[in-house]
Design a protein around this motif. Structure first.
Motif, short mmCIF file in Angstrom:
data_model
loop_
_atom_site.label_atom_id
_atom_site.label_comp_id
_atom_site.label_asym_id
_atom_site.label_seq_id
_atom_site.Cartn_x
_atom_site.Cartn_y
_atom_site.Cartn_z
N TRP A 201 -6.72 -63.57 3.22
CA TRP A 201 -5.43 -63.24 2.64
C TRP A 201 -5.55 -62.90 1.15
CZ3 TRP A 201 -1.54 -64.42 -0.80
CH2 TRP A 201 -0.30 -63.83 -0.51
N ARG A 202 -6.56 -63.49 0.53
CA ARG A 202 -6.78 -63.17 -0.89
C ARG A 202 -7.58 -61.89 -1.06
NH1 ARG A 202 -3.13 -65.89 -3.89
NH2 ARG A 202 -2.99 -68.03 -3.21
N TRP B 194 -7.34 -67.09 -22.14
CA TRP B 194 -6.50 -65.91 -21.97
C TRP B 194 -7.21 -64.64 -22.42
CZ3 TRP B 194 -2.64 -65.11 -18.97
CH2 TRP B 194 -1.90 -66.20 -18.52
N ARG C 246 -11.63 -53.64 -13.46
CA ARG C 246 -10.71 -52.58 -13.01
C ARG C 246 -11.50 -51.50 -12.26
NH1 ARG C 246 -7.05 -51.80 -17.40
NH2 ARG C 246 -5.87 -53.39 -16.30
N ASP D 278 -12.64 -53.07 -6.45
CA ASP D 278 -11.78 -53.95 -5.67
C ASP D 278 -12.56 -55.03 -4.96
OD1 ASP D 278 -9.08 -52.96 -6.03
OD2 ASP D 278 -9.90 -51.11 -5.20
N HIS E 135 -12.84 -60.16 -7.33
CA HIS E 135 -11.53 -60.81 -7.24
C HIS E 135 -11.41 -61.89 -8.32
CE1 HIS E 135 -10.81 -58.97 -3.27
NE2 HIS E 135 -12.12 -59.01 -3.20
N LEU E 136 -10.41 -61.74 -9.18
CA LEU E 136 -10.11 -62.76 -10.18
C LEU E 136 -8.99 -63.63 -9.63
CD1 LEU E 136 -10.04 -60.58 -13.44
CD2 LEU E 136 -11.98 -61.79 -12.43
N LEU E 137 -9.30 -64.85 -9.33
CA LEU E 137 -8.33 -65.71 -8.64
C LEU E 137 -8.03 -66.94 -9.50
CD1 LEU E 137 -10.01 -65.45 -5.14
CD2 LEU E 137 -7.99 -64.23 -5.92
N ASN F 280 -4.89 -70.06 -10.88
CA ASN F 280 -3.70 -70.85 -10.59
C ASN F 280 -2.42 -70.04 -10.82
OD1 ASN F 280 -4.38 -70.87 -13.36
ND2 ASN F 280 -3.20 -72.72 -13.74
N LEU F 281 -2.50 -68.95 -11.58
CA LEU F 281 -1.31 -68.15 -11.83
C LEU F 281 -0.80 -67.50 -10.56
CD1 LEU F 281 -2.49 -66.35 -15.07
CD2 LEU F 281 -1.23 -68.49 -14.85
N ILE F 282 -1.68 -67.31 -9.58
CA ILE F 282 -1.24 -66.67 -8.34
C ILE F 282 -1.34 -67.65 -7.17
CG2 ILE F 282 -1.74 -64.33 -9.08
CD1 ILE F 282 -4.35 -64.63 -7.29
N GLU G 159 -4.35 -46.41 -10.45
CA GLU G 159 -5.28 -47.41 -9.95
C GLU G 159 -4.90 -47.85 -8.53
OE1 GLU G 159 -6.83 -51.88 -10.82
OE2 GLU G 159 -5.53 -50.95 -12.33
N ASP H 267 -7.42 -52.02 -3.37
CA ASP H 267 -7.97 -51.87 -2.02
C ASP H 267 -7.87 -53.18 -1.27
OD1 ASP H 267 -9.24 -51.25 0.26
OD2 ASP H 267 -11.22 -50.91 -0.64
N ARG I 198 -5.43 -54.87 8.18
CA ARG I 198 -5.28 -56.14 8.89
C ARG I 198 -4.64 -55.82 10.24
NH1 ARG I 198 -3.83 -61.80 8.51
NH2 ARG I 198 -4.26 -62.07 6.33
N TYR J 266 -1.34 -58.97 -9.19
CA TYR J 266 -1.23 -60.41 -8.96
C TYR J 266 -0.01 -60.97 -9.65
CZ TYR J 266 -6.02 -60.57 -7.21
OH TYR J 266 -7.15 -60.41 -6.48
N GLY J 267 0.58 -61.97 -9.07
CA GLY J 267 1.67 -62.68 -9.74
C GLY J 267 3.01 -62.12 -9.31
N ARG K 216 0.49 -57.41 -0.81
CA ARG K 216 -0.77 -57.95 -0.33
C ARG K 216 -0.69 -58.24 1.18
NH1 ARG K 216 -5.16 -59.28 -2.82
NH2 ARG K 216 -4.13 -58.60 -4.71
N PRO L 99 -1.57 -68.21 2.68
CA PRO L 99 -1.88 -69.61 2.40
C PRO L 99 -0.63 -70.49 2.29
CG PRO L 99 -3.22 -68.18 1.02
CD PRO L 99 -2.25 -67.29 1.75
N ASN M 82 0.94 -76.22 -10.75
CA ASN M 82 -0.33 -75.49 -10.76
C ASN M 82 -1.26 -75.99 -11.86
OD1 ASN M 82 1.55 -74.44 -12.63
ND2 ASN M 82 0.53 -72.46 -12.69
#
Lengths: 414, 414
Positions: free
Chosen positions: A219-220, A274, A285, A288, A291-293, A295-297, B3, B6, B10, B47-48, B56, B203, B295
């Motif tokens: 899912w991520r 930050w 950028r 794809d 993946h930057l994952l 707690n914000l998401i 941009e 990707d 599913r 994201y976010g 997504r 999730p 979070n």
């Protein structure tokens, strides 16, 4: 009264399927002479950070053993915490000019909290610099006092260490995470080392079935049919996330379709993180498969758990590291690790257990590639890693160490 | 080029065990005429926020159906996003003086992004105000254009609406979340409503076995043997977390040992939430049966899922609410909800389905107490709630709605 964090008891028995009967029995034996003893564990905060995580795990275990263990929080205003944050950083080596106002703020709040502390404990374990001066202002108060330092004070700011020393020397024992972290020149009749540990029942380490891990990853945006390497660490230059991306790019030349996940918690009051986050966003950028994952998401402890679990290799490329407990977290999931030889990492892994230690980006890429290409060996290393963690880095071992220390203080004459 | 995010395909088949063969078949039929069509979904961020969560989930489903669906992100600097954040708030009714510099910033970036957009799509779905002017600057470009508004624009700042209107009127269709959200006086030949939906495989909503839910709760300090009520919502005055605490205190008089969990995401750039958080921390001090979980301490989507699952009652006490999709999230876990009659909540639940609608604190306490005391009825309501979500608020229904809209535009003559 100091504020109490009521975490309830947790039966040690819950750990028996993981650590075995013998370990549980040993802990019960260590605890038996302390039954009825009253212990206070004192720190600065209920939530956030490794110490409160540790107390959330270990205080209920004490209680489950019939030892009256209270988790107490000091009470102070934001200015005090600004001072203690600076002291904390300075003890880790940051430059800091300790002014009179800061000293006063620290001493005043320490006196106040010393007064708030009830004089009904047999043992008082004080964590980190924030509450450290309470012993000095409280006096012995009929208790044995332990200062538990969780930070690397091997190269402290000297003026700050000098300021703190009188408070520390009053303790019956000083406990550090590694021998190497003890401040140079510190002399005390009772210096101990207790290495940290993970809680196998916490959301970050609990057993997840493989299906859930893959679903979370999918899912991520992770393709479960292509290999994945991951680093879990604050977006902080010392953790070298840019170096991890270099490693990924090098390996991807040989392993097309390789994916990279970088997981981090981002705190609101951490401008460095930050800045690094923004640099990373720019850097990845157009790719794809990185993946930057955060707690914000909505990436929390369980998802960190899942990523450590479903990755083919986890990298820990820290240039500088404290103990680096995240390595044990990963090994617990049988995932092989390629880690820089820094901080407490070599203590946890290496030499055929858990993965490979490396010294630079090229080696890191080489060994990551090797593990991706030698799956059987990777699996064997992973299995050995979990076993190492089971033997040495679970909360039960830490509890046993603490019980031994407390008992030994009880035996000494007053 | 804009941009591209990707996300891969599913297979719809993954949803069949949840929604049934018939729904899957219907979606396949709706998708069949669009096979080979090229769709762009354009928004501001990867994201976010709810929109990127939606994309997504849904973009991979389009792809799984053989429809070429690209998720594209606009490109702009921080000043642009400061402007669009203000526009966003103003369209929701916040006061804002739209200055010339802000207009220019918005128009400049919109022109630029319109140029970046490839002219190879049959349908272009543009989400929310940030990219809304692209249609105006791009021209038709051979495509049908849909503007998808996810916010409540029922009482917009008039100057800002006037500024935006020329951009919106160029679209072939305008889609709102609820009829009630359409700006007053907006006239357009094609106004549609598509209510939001949850992804049962994300999730936040995936099936977790009960054991994991209880373990997660227990580690966070919840006693599984005592009842638990929960609210999941930003710490924001409009969500009335203080009112939830009042409800808890009222009910606790009748149900000793009751526990309360308040879950929130805290964003770094949301000072209101920080202020509310501090107020709540002060408010709950001394009551260890109230848990503030965020979070910041590793509570992510899976843990929100677990808390929605293992709570006896979930409260949604919002004084003001958008659609309030969190209610459907909760109902999906068969947990009964007591919610204020606000925003889109009555659309989702009530009248014997999902729980009770209330209008004030006393009613909220009364109904919560009722559900805690009438477990069978609570269970029946919960089961009906899940069924309601299955029928109306899953991502598959939203996908079907979108496919119908897209197809209807394809049929109209150019």
């Amino acid at each position: 009264m100091l504020e109490l964090v009521d975490v309830g008891p947790r039966p040690l028995k819950q750990y028996e399927p993981i650590v075995g009967e013998e370990v549980v029995e040993e802990i019960r034996e260590l605890a038996a002479p302390l039954k009825g003893a009253r212990i206070a564990q004192i720190n600065a905060t209920t939530y956030g950070g490794g110490v409160s995580e540790l107390l959330r795990s270990i205080v209920p275990l004490y209680r489950g053993l019939g030892i009256e263990c209270d988790w107490k929080i000091i009470s102070a205003g934001p200015k005090f915490f600004t001072v203690t944050k600076a002291l904390h950083n300075a003890l880790q080596g940051a430059p800091y000019e300790l002014r009179e106002a800061a000293r006063e703020r620290y001493l005043m709040a320490s006196t106040y909290n010393a007064q708030l502390l009830e004089a009904e404990y047999d043992f008082i374990i004080v964590h980190d610099p924030q509450p450290a001066a309470m012993r000095y202002f409280k006096g012995r108060a009929g208790a044995r006092w332990i200062w538990r330092c969780h930070i690397d004070t091997s190269e402290p700011n000297e003026a700050v260490l000098e300021f703190m020393l009188p408070f520390l020397l009053e303790y019956d024992a000083l406990v550090f995470t590694m021998d190497h972290f003890v401040p140079p020149g510190l002399e005390h009749q009772r210096l101990a080392t207790i290495v940290p540990a993970i809680d196998p029942l916490s959301p970050k380490n609990m057993a997840l079935d493989g299906g859930i891990c893959d679903e979370i990853g999918a899912w991520r945006g992770i393709d479960p049919n292509r290999p994945l390497v991951t680093q879990v660490s604050r977006f902080d230059p010392w953790k070298d996330p840019m170096g991890v991306i270099d490693v990924y790019r090098l390996v991807r030349k040989e392993v097309p379709g390789l994916q990279l996940a970088l997981l981090s918690t981002i705190a609101h009051d951490d401008p460095e993180v930050w800045d690094m986050y923004k640099i990373l966003v720019d850097e990845v950028r157009g790719d794809d498969d990185i993946h930057l994952l955060t707690n914000l998401i909505g990436v929390g402890d369980v998802e960190v758990n899942a990523f450590q679990d479903c990755s083919d290799v986890v990298i820990q490329k820290s240039i500088r590291e404290g103990f680096g407990l995240v390595v044990s977290e990963t090994m617990w999931k049988e995932t092989p690790v390629v880690a820089n030889r820094s901080g407490g990492i070599p203590l946890q892994m290496g030499d055929g257990v858990g993965g490979f230690l490396v010294d630079n980006t090229e080696e890191c890429a080489e060994q990551t590639l090797y593990l991706l290409r030698h799956r059987d060996e990777a699996r064997t290393l992973g299995l050995a890693g979990r076993e190492r963690v089971r033997q040495r880095f679970l909360i039960t071992r830490l509890l046993a160490d603490e019980l031994r220390l407390v008992s030994s203080l009880a035996l000494r004459s007053t």
